[in-house]
Scaffold this motif. Sequence first.
Motif, mmCIF file in Angstrom:
data_model
loop_
_atom_site.group_PDB
_atom_site.id
_atom_site.type_symbol
_atom_site.label_atom_id
_atom_site.label_comp_id
_atom_site.label_asym_id
_atom_site.label_seq_id
_atom_site.Cartn_x
_atom_site.Cartn_y
_atom_site.Cartn_z
ATOM 1 N N ASN A 298 0.831 -1.201 0.000
ATOM 2 C CA ASN A 298 0.000 0.000 0.000
ATOM 3 C C ASN A 298 0.865 1.250 0.000
ATOM 4 O O ASN A 298 1.940 1.286 0.575
ATOM 5 N N ALA A 299 0.365 2.299 -0.669
ATOM 6 C CA ALA A 299 1.093 3.564 -0.689
ATOM 7 C C ALA A 299 1.099 4.234 0.680
ATOM 8 O O ALA A 299 1.929 5.100 0.944
ATOM 9 N N PHE A 300 0.181 3.838 1.560
ATOM 10 C CA PHE A 300 0.105 4.403 2.904
ATOM 11 C C PHE A 300 0.713 3.411 3.889
ATOM 12 O O PHE A 300 0.211 2.298 4.062
ATOM 13 N N VAL A 301 1.786 3.818 4.526
ATOM 14 C CA VAL A 301 2.540 2.906 5.391
ATOM 15 C C VAL A 301 1.719 2.552 6.635
ATOM 16 O O VAL A 301 1.290 3.446 7.369
ATOM 17 N N PRO A 302 1.459 1.268 6.894
ATOM 18 C CA PRO A 302 0.743 0.880 8.117
ATOM 19 C C PRO A 302 1.643 1.080 9.340
ATOM 20 O O PRO A 302 2.866 1.121 9.225
ATOM 21 N N LYS A 303 1.030 1.181 10.502
ATOM 22 C CA LYS A 303 1.792 1.440 11.719
ATOM 23 C C LYS A 303 1.373 0.489 12.830
ATOM 24 O O LYS A 303 0.186 0.191 12.988
ATOM 25 N N SER A 304 2.346 0.044 13.585
ATOM 26 C CA SER A 304 2.100 -0.646 14.851
ATOM 27 C C SER A 304 2.381 0.358 15.963
ATOM 28 O O SER A 304 3.370 1.092 15.902
ATOM 29 N N LYS A 305 1.506 0.395 16.962
ATOM 30 C CA LYS A 305 1.630 1.420 17.997
ATOM 31 C C LYS A 305 1.639 0.795 19.386
ATOM 32 O O LYS A 305 0.873 -0.130 19.671
ATOM 33 N N ILE A 306 2.497 1.306 20.225
ATOM 34 C CA ILE A 306 2.506 0.967 21.644
ATOM 35 C C ILE A 306 2.354 2.279 22.406
ATOM 36 O O ILE A 306 3.208 3.157 22.323
ATOM 37 N N ASP A 307 1.250 2.420 23.122
ATOM 38 C CA ASP A 307 0.970 3.645 23.882
ATOM 39 C C ASP A 307 0.990 3.346 25.378
ATOM 40 O O ASP A 307 0.344 2.396 25.838
ATOM 41 N N LEU A 308 1.718 4.149 26.115
ATOM 42 C CA LEU A 308 1.699 4.100 27.573
ATOM 43 C C LEU A 308 1.393 5.504 28.073
ATOM 44 O O LEU A 308 2.097 6.457 27.730
ATOM 45 N N ASN A 309 0.347 5.643 28.851
ATOM 46 C CA ASN A 309 -0.089 6.967 29.307
ATOM 47 C C ASN A 309 -0.384 6.966 30.801
ATOM 48 O O ASN A 309 -0.959 6.004 31.332
ATOM 49 N N TYR A 310 -0.003 8.038 31.447
ATOM 50 C CA TYR A 310 -0.378 8.244 32.841
ATOM 51 C C TYR A 310 -0.958 9.649 32.976
ATOM 52 O O TYR A 310 -0.335 10.628 32.553
ATOM 53 N N ASP A 311 -2.160 9.741 33.517
ATOM 54 C CA ASP A 311 -2.822 11.032 33.710
ATOM 55 C C ASP A 311 -3.123 11.242 35.190
ATOM 56 O O ASP A 311 -3.518 10.302 35.901
ATOM 57 N N LEU A 312 -2.960 12.471 35.611
ATOM 58 C CA LEU A 312 -3.315 12.863 36.971
ATOM 59 C C LEU A 312 -4.297 14.023 36.870
ATOM 60 O O LEU A 312 -3.941 15.095 36.378
ATOM 61 N N LEU A 313 -5.526 13.807 37.295
ATOM 62 C CA LEU A 313 -6.563 14.833 37.234
ATOM 63 C C LEU A 313 -6.861 15.314 38.645
ATOM 64 O O LEU A 313 -7.305 14.531 39.489
ATOM 65 N N ARG B 84 -9.884 20.485 42.088
ATOM 66 C CA ARG B 84 -9.651 21.171 43.368
ATOM 67 C C ARG B 84 -10.889 21.143 44.257
ATOM 68 O O ARG B 84 -12.009 21.342 43.799
ATOM 69 N N LYS B 85 -10.669 20.857 45.536
ATOM 70 C CA LYS B 85 -11.709 20.782 46.568
ATOM 71 C C LYS B 85 -12.642 19.591 46.377
ATOM 72 O O LYS B 85 -13.650 19.485 47.088
ATOM 73 N N LEU B 86 -12.329 18.697 45.415
ATOM 74 C CA LEU B 86 -13.201 17.554 45.167
ATOM 75 C C LEU B 86 -12.441 16.234 45.300
ATOM 76 O O LEU B 86 -12.624 15.496 46.261
ATOM 77 N N TYR B 87 -11.571 15.936 44.337
ATOM 78 C CA TYR B 87 -10.838 14.668 44.354
ATOM 79 C C TYR B 87 -9.684 14.730 43.364
ATOM 80 O O TYR B 87 -9.597 15.630 42.518
ATOM 81 N N THR B 88 -8.802 13.746 43.473
ATOM 82 C CA THR B 88 -7.720 13.564 42.509
ATOM 83 C C THR B 88 -7.845 12.160 41.933
ATOM 84 O O THR B 88 -8.108 11.203 42.664
ATOM 85 N N ILE B 89 -7.659 12.048 40.627
ATOM 86 C CA ILE B 89 -7.798 10.748 39.967
ATOM 87 C C ILE B 89 -6.499 10.376 39.271
ATOM 88 O O ILE B 89 -5.927 11.174 38.522
ATOM 89 N N ASN B 90 -6.032 9.162 39.528
ATOM 90 C CA ASN B 90 -4.904 8.565 38.807
ATOM 91 C C ASN B 90 -5.450 7.701 37.682
ATOM 92 O O ASN B 90 -6.374 6.911 37.893
ATOM 93 N N SER B 91 -4.890 7.832 36.500
ATOM 94 C CA SER B 91 -5.329 7.018 35.370
ATOM 95 C C SER B 91 -4.104 6.488 34.624
ATOM 96 O O SER B 91 -3.252 7.260 34.183
ATOM 97 N N LEU B 92 -4.026 5.172 34.496
ATOM 98 C CA LEU B 92 -2.935 4.512 33.771
ATOM 99 C C LEU B 92 -3.530 3.758 32.593
ATOM 100 O O LEU B 92 -4.444 2.953 32.767
ATOM 101 N N ASN C 260 -7.004 0.045 30.909
ATOM 102 C CA ASN C 260 -7.156 1.352 31.545
ATOM 103 C C ASN C 260 -7.515 1.132 33.014
ATOM 104 O O ASN C 260 -8.535 0.501 33.326
ATOM 105 N N TYR C 261 -6.664 1.641 33.894
ATOM 106 C CA TYR C 261 -6.897 1.503 35.335
ATOM 107 C C TYR C 261 -7.053 2.901 35.924
ATOM 108 O O TYR C 261 -6.176 3.759 35.762
ATOM 109 N N VAL C 262 -8.187 3.140 36.585
ATOM 110 C CA VAL C 262 -8.495 4.459 37.140
ATOM 111 C C VAL C 262 -8.808 4.308 38.626
ATOM 112 O O VAL C 262 -9.615 3.454 39.021
ATOM 113 N N ARG C 263 -8.172 5.156 39.426
ATOM 114 C CA ARG C 263 -8.386 5.092 40.871
ATOM 115 C C ARG C 263 -8.375 6.506 41.450
ATOM 116 O O ARG C 263 -7.507 7.314 41.126
ATOM 117 N N ALA C 264 -9.339 6.802 42.291
ATOM 118 C CA ALA C 264 -9.430 8.119 42.921
ATOM 119 C C ALA C 264 -8.644 8.140 44.227
ATOM 120 O O ALA C 264 -8.649 7.157 44.981
#
Length: 347
Positions: free
Chosen positions: A16-31, A34-42, A66-70
């Motif tokens: 194909n003229a469009f190169v296919p891709k293999s992807k490995i994504d690792l993400n960590y988010d901290l939300l 304020r005055k409510l809660y903090t959430i960890n997301s992996l 996806n692992y989410v914990r408050a």
Amino acid sequence: IIPKFVVPFFHFNTTNAFVPKSKIDLNYDLLNRRKLYTINSLRADLGYTWKPNLKVTQEFNPFSINYVRAINVTKEYLDSIKRFPVLKHAIDTQFVLGSNYSYTIDPFVNDPEGSGFYFNGLADLSGNVAGLFIKKDPATNLKKLFGAPVSQYVKAQTDLRYFLTMNKQTRWANRLIVGLGYPYGNSVQLPYIKQFFIGGNNSIRAFRSRSVGPGSYKDPNADSLTFFPDESGDIKLEMNTELRYKFNKILEGAFFIDAGNIWLYNKDTLRPGAEFSSRFLNQLAVGTGVGLRINLTILLLRLDIGMPVRDPSRQSGERWLLNQIDFASKNWRKKNLVFNLAIGYPF
């Protein structure tokens, strides 16, 4: 990102003229709300992206976790949960272990002002395979992994848009979103991070973000200053139509009508009227309004002013609000005109 398909025990020849891709994504988010809660997301994804042609893109993630914990939930938020129990769902520990696939047709890659249909479809599964191998916790009767219940659901969503360019100044834009989530096994409803929301500057602009639904339900404290709008659902229907007009190269105007709602798949005794039923069309929220856009080439600033013309939280037969419109009334304007400031078109 690896510019080819990497699949164990298999070999793919791609010409194909469009190169296919293999992807490995690792993400960590901290939300931190304020005055409510903090959430960890992996989140971790292993998947593939490819284009059969210029206008079509496919993405398949056979492994998606996806692992989410408050943490640090404040006393103020815990007290709010006592008054509004639905808020607890936002801080539930969530463990999504599954796969997802998306298919996109975008005819405007080389012609952003053209006419035609745009389509995006998404299928998302969790806990279907893992659930076969994980045993139930005798104490809770739930299937757990690392101490967290594994979410089990099937979710599908389509986003269909139609654009018609009438002339150099005028373009008609339309969108239809249909989403369905089916929770089963461990889950009574979709995990919070996978649920649908409605309202706000990219949705039904006559209603505040996450303040509509589900169904005909309205929290009895919704009009109080302490109310925290955060409604979510397992099913979504949304329709938008917008007529856009260019006054010049910088200034644009728009007239729009938005409609839709969200629903729960299962009945919730704490939220009567929130579940999906055959009466769903009678539970649609409708809003209309006008917009002003400033096109600075590198970005587009958008101001939309919307007003509700149908409120599903009212009693049946009293939901249309057209006979109550009174622009001369300061009190009516304060309660009904909703201002939305955003960047970019809503769709």
